[in-house]
Design a protein around this motif. Structure first.
Motif, PDB file in Angstrom:
ATOM      1  N   UNK A 144      -8.811  -1.387  -1.413  1.00 28.84           N
ATOM      2  CA  UNK A 144      -9.883  -2.558  -0.923  1.00 28.84           C
ATOM      3  C   UNK A 144      -9.332  -3.946  -1.621  1.00 28.84           C
ATOM      4  N   UNK A 145      -9.020  -3.997  -2.785  1.00 26.89           N
ATOM      5  CA  UNK A 145      -8.484  -5.283  -3.273  1.00 26.89           C
ATOM      6  C   UNK A 145      -7.415  -5.775  -2.575  1.00 26.89           C
ATOM      7  N   UNK A 146      -6.490  -5.064  -1.808  1.00 24.27           N
ATOM      8  CA  UNK A 146      -5.292  -5.456  -1.083  1.00 24.27           C
ATOM      9  C   UNK A 146      -5.855  -5.830   0.071  1.00 24.27           C
ATOM     10  N   UNK A 197      -3.466  -3.490  10.165  1.00 21.98           N
ATOM     11  CA  UNK A 197      -3.822  -2.148   9.723  1.00 21.98           C
ATOM     12  C   UNK A 197      -4.864  -2.108   8.861  1.00 21.98           C
ATOM     13  N   UNK A 198      -5.801  -3.148   8.873  1.00 20.30           N
ATOM     14  CA  UNK A 198      -7.096  -3.067   8.025  1.00 20.30           C
ATOM     15  C   UNK A 198      -7.845  -1.785   8.288  1.00 20.30           C
ATOM     16  N   UNK A 199      -8.055  -1.688   9.678  1.00 20.85           N
ATOM     17  CA  UNK A 199      -8.894  -0.496   9.950  1.00 20.85           C
ATOM     18  C   UNK A 199      -8.543   0.780   9.554  1.00 20.85           C
ATOM     19  N   UNK A 200      -6.983   1.190   9.717  1.00 20.27           N
ATOM     20  CA  UNK A 200      -6.494   2.333   9.234  1.00 20.27           C
ATOM     21  C   UNK A 200      -6.725   2.460   7.573  1.00 20.27           C
ATOM     22  N   UNK A 201      -6.543   1.423   6.725  1.00 20.88           N
ATOM     23  CA  UNK A 201      -6.683   1.226   5.417  1.00 20.88           C
ATOM     24  C   UNK A 201      -8.069   1.588   5.016  1.00 20.88           C
ATOM     25  N   UNK A 202      -9.136   0.786   5.670  1.00 22.93           N
ATOM     26  CA  UNK A 202     -10.296   1.083   5.555  1.00 22.93           C
ATOM     27  C   UNK A 202     -11.054   2.481   5.694  1.00 22.93           C
ATOM     28  N   UNK A 203     -10.232   3.193   6.685  1.00 23.98           N
ATOM     29  CA  UNK A 203     -10.737   4.530   6.997  1.00 23.98           C
ATOM     30  C   UNK A 203     -10.226   5.316   5.783  1.00 23.98           C
ATOM     31  N   UNK A 263       0.845  -1.140   0.153  1.00 20.33           N
ATOM     32  CA  UNK A 263      -0.073   0.152   0.148  1.00 20.33           C
ATOM     33  C   UNK A 263       0.909   1.177   0.107  1.00 20.33           C
ATOM     34  N   UNK A 264       1.706   1.161   0.910  1.00 25.95           N
ATOM     35  CA  UNK A 264       2.670   2.520   0.880  1.00 25.95           C
ATOM     36  C   UNK A 264       3.471   2.842  -0.502  1.00 25.95           C
ATOM     37  N   UNK A 265       3.950   1.756  -0.958  1.00 19.42           N
ATOM     38  CA  UNK A 265       4.608   1.736  -2.347  1.00 19.42           C
ATOM     39  C   UNK A 265       3.858   2.342  -3.472  1.00 19.42           C
ATOM     40  N   UNK A 266       2.562   1.871  -3.502  1.00 24.07           N
ATOM     41  CA  UNK A 266       1.530   2.500  -4.535  1.00 24.07           C
ATOM     42  C   UNK A 266       1.456   3.919  -4.486  1.00 24.07           C
ATOM     43  N   UNK A 267       1.061   4.018  -3.050  1.00 25.92           N
ATOM     44  CA  UNK A 267       0.879   5.712  -2.835  1.00 25.92           C
ATOM     45  C   UNK A 267       1.960   6.400  -3.068  1.00 25.92           C
ATOM     46  N   UNK A 268       3.107   5.951  -2.710  1.00 28.09           N
ATOM     47  CA  UNK A 268       4.517   6.687  -2.852  1.00 28.09           C
ATOM     48  C   UNK A 268       4.636   6.795  -4.485  1.00 28.09           C
ATOM     49  N   UNK A 292     -17.572  -0.320  -2.439  1.00 26.89           N
ATOM     50  CA  UNK A 292     -17.422  -1.915  -1.914  1.00 26.89           C
ATOM     51  C   UNK A 292     -17.486  -2.001  -0.492  1.00 26.89           C
ATOM     52  N   UNK A 293     -18.111  -3.176  -0.041  1.00 30.04           N
ATOM     53  CA  UNK A 293     -18.322  -3.457   1.257  1.00 30.04           C
ATOM     54  C   UNK A 293     -17.061  -3.744   2.253  1.00 30.04           C
ATOM     55  N   UNK A 294     -17.214  -3.173   3.484  1.00 28.50           N
ATOM     56  CA  UNK A 294     -16.185  -3.338   4.424  1.00 28.50           C
ATOM     57  C   UNK A 294     -16.327  -4.254   5.310  1.00 28.50           C
TER      58      UNK A 294
END
Length: 486
Positions: A388-390, A445-451, A285-290, A434-436
């Motif tokens: 979400x896919x990740x 870290x799913x909660x952080x990424x979901x937010x 996630x961090x690499x894609x966002x970077x 998409x549903x969470x």
């Protein structure tokens, strides 16, 4: 940092202010180079083409310029130096084998004997006759050409290649790119898409990826090559560009884009077979966002970088590297922001990209094509879907591992190949996202990424987070997690 070398700049290399010849200034530690190759002129004759210019330090590996003091000879007609300013004026790269010497030449190559006036007159008459015959043939050819439909225009080399400077973009000088394309050895096809086909190939013993475009996708090849050549484009989370070239004849054309090869393939393929742990998820996630933050960033200065919007962010356009990081690829639809003119650099068609990942404003055709920020916020919506896919493939639980099967966003709401109308009905009309799952909110870290993803796919574009804000949030989370573990 010291001053870079001043080098002669001529021929195939781009010179400052678009001049045909002049000088250029390398980065500190860079090189001057001269290169020659055999090319065909407009009459079909083989001639020698000479180019000269500057080479930055990060491209020295490709040019094999490993000595900072002694000129280095190359078998492909390339020679470099770095001992003093304008040192490449004295370089003479290896040329193709010379023509036969005087002893081996036929009569036509020996110095002619003095001709008589009568012989000169006869020669002049022959030349005039040949010229008249050539003019008649040319006129006849033009008349015949006018009776048949015009041929489609031949593919044109993009300005980023035609004017490629050794230090301007992430690519190599035009001559070197052509040399690379000639040295490529195709191995096997590894994928196909709307644009063409991707091949695994070898270059100098190393694996590379070769994207072969369909002839109908010239615009995509042109655009992607141009984006890759952008100043300061190179980044560890953006697919590494090596070269681009056009091969073929009047009836057959092959447009090639040569990049780094990543054996794990796309994120879409990778997630179908691999279950992630929390660390692997955050690394990806961090690499894609970077990578996206670097793409969106506008770097000011003499050698600055324009802001770029991708416009087709999806898991199939993200590659997984061996170390678990990702690299963004496929820039055929990208647009750049020209700060000097405060405009997007192409006439944009706002309804482009992959329908499943299109932002609500794109589906509703409300995106303001004159506002570059609108393209960036549309990218952020697509990024939320990729996150979400990740997250679906990240396992939680101490003993019993809980993880969802891989699925595309909105898979339960639309058919496998949804239309604009299908996506508009779900995303815009009904406002569905998409549903969470509950397990995400109960586990880091799913909660952080979901937010974060919820703020990325917000219906109101200005409310969405920027790539830089998401990157900083993930960086802070990683730092706090590391501190807790210590």
């Amino acid at each position: 940092m010291g001053r870079g070398l001043e080098c002669e700049c001529a021929g195939g290399a781009a010179c400052p202010d678009g001049a045909a010849n002049g000088t250029c200034l390398t980065q500190p530690g860079g090189y001057c180079f001269v290169a020659v190759e055999e090319v065909l002129d407009e009459n079909g004759y083989i001639v020698l083409d000479r180019s000269a210019g500057c080479l930055p330090p990060d491209e020295s590996g490709f040019m094999q310029c490993k000595s900072a003091q002694v000129p280095h000879q190359h078998p492909k007609g390339i020679e470099c130096c770095s001992d003093r300013d304008l040192c490449n004026q004295r370089l003479s790269p290896l040329l193709p084998a010379p023509p036969p010497g005087p002893d081996d030449a036929g009569p036509a190559l020996r110095p002619p004997a003095a001709a008589s006036p009568a012989a000169l007159l006869a020669a002049a008459l022959c030349v005039a006759l040949l010229a008249a015959l050539g003019a008649c043939l040319l006129l006849l050819r033009r008349r015949r050409a006018g009776k048949r439909p015009p041929s489609p225009p031949a593919p044109r080399a993009p300005p980023a290649l035609a004017d490629a400077s050794s230090g301007s973009g992430s690519g190599l000088p035009l001559l070197v790119q052509r040399t690379v394309a000639k040295q490529i050895q195709m191995v096997e096809s590894v994928g196909k898409g709307r644009y063409g086909e991707v091949w695994l190939a070898r270059w100098r013993g190393e694996k590379v990826a070769v994207k072969v475009f369909f002839t109908t996708e010239e615009a995509s090849w042109f655009r992607e090559t141009e984006i890759y050549q952008t100043v300061l484009m190179r980044h560890e989370n953006i697919l590494g560009f090596i070269a681009a070239d056009i091969k073929g004849t009047g009836s057959w054309t092959q447009m090639l884009l040569i990049t780094d090869y990543h054996e794990n393939g796309s994120l879409h393929d990778y997630l179908q077979t691999v279950v992630l742990d929390a660390h692997a998820l955050m690394t990806m996630a961090y690499s894609v966002v970077s990578g996206l933050a670097h793409l969106h960033m506008d770097i000011f200065g003499t050698s600055g970088k324009p802001a770029i919007a991708h416009r087709d962010i999806k898991s199939k356009n993200i590659l997984v590297k061996r170390d678990g990081q990702c690299a963004i690829a496929d820039f055929g639809l990208a647009v750049r922001y020209v700060a000097e003119r405060n405009e997007v650099d192409i006439a944009p068609n706002t309804r482009v990209g992959t329908r499943r990942y299109m932002a609500p404003e794109v589906l509703a055709e409300r995106l303001d094509g004159a506002n570059f920020e609108a393209f960036k916020t549309a990218d952020m919506y697509s990024l939320g879907l990729v996150l979400w896919e990740m997250c679906r493939r990240c396992a939680t639980g101490d003993k019993a591992q809980h993880v969802e099967a891989y699925a595309l966003p909105y898979h339960e709401f639309v058919p496998p190949d949804p239309s604009f109308e299908d996506m508009h009905a779900v995303v815009v009309a009904k406002g569905i996202r998409p549903p969470v799952p509950a397990r995400w909110r109960a586990s880091e870290p799913l909660a952080t990424l979901a937010a974060l993803m919820a703020e990325c796919w917000h219906a109101n574009p200005p409310v969405r987070l920027t790539a830089l804000r998401v990157k900083k949030t993930l960086a802070r989370y990683n730092t706090e997690t590391t501190v807790k573990l210590v």
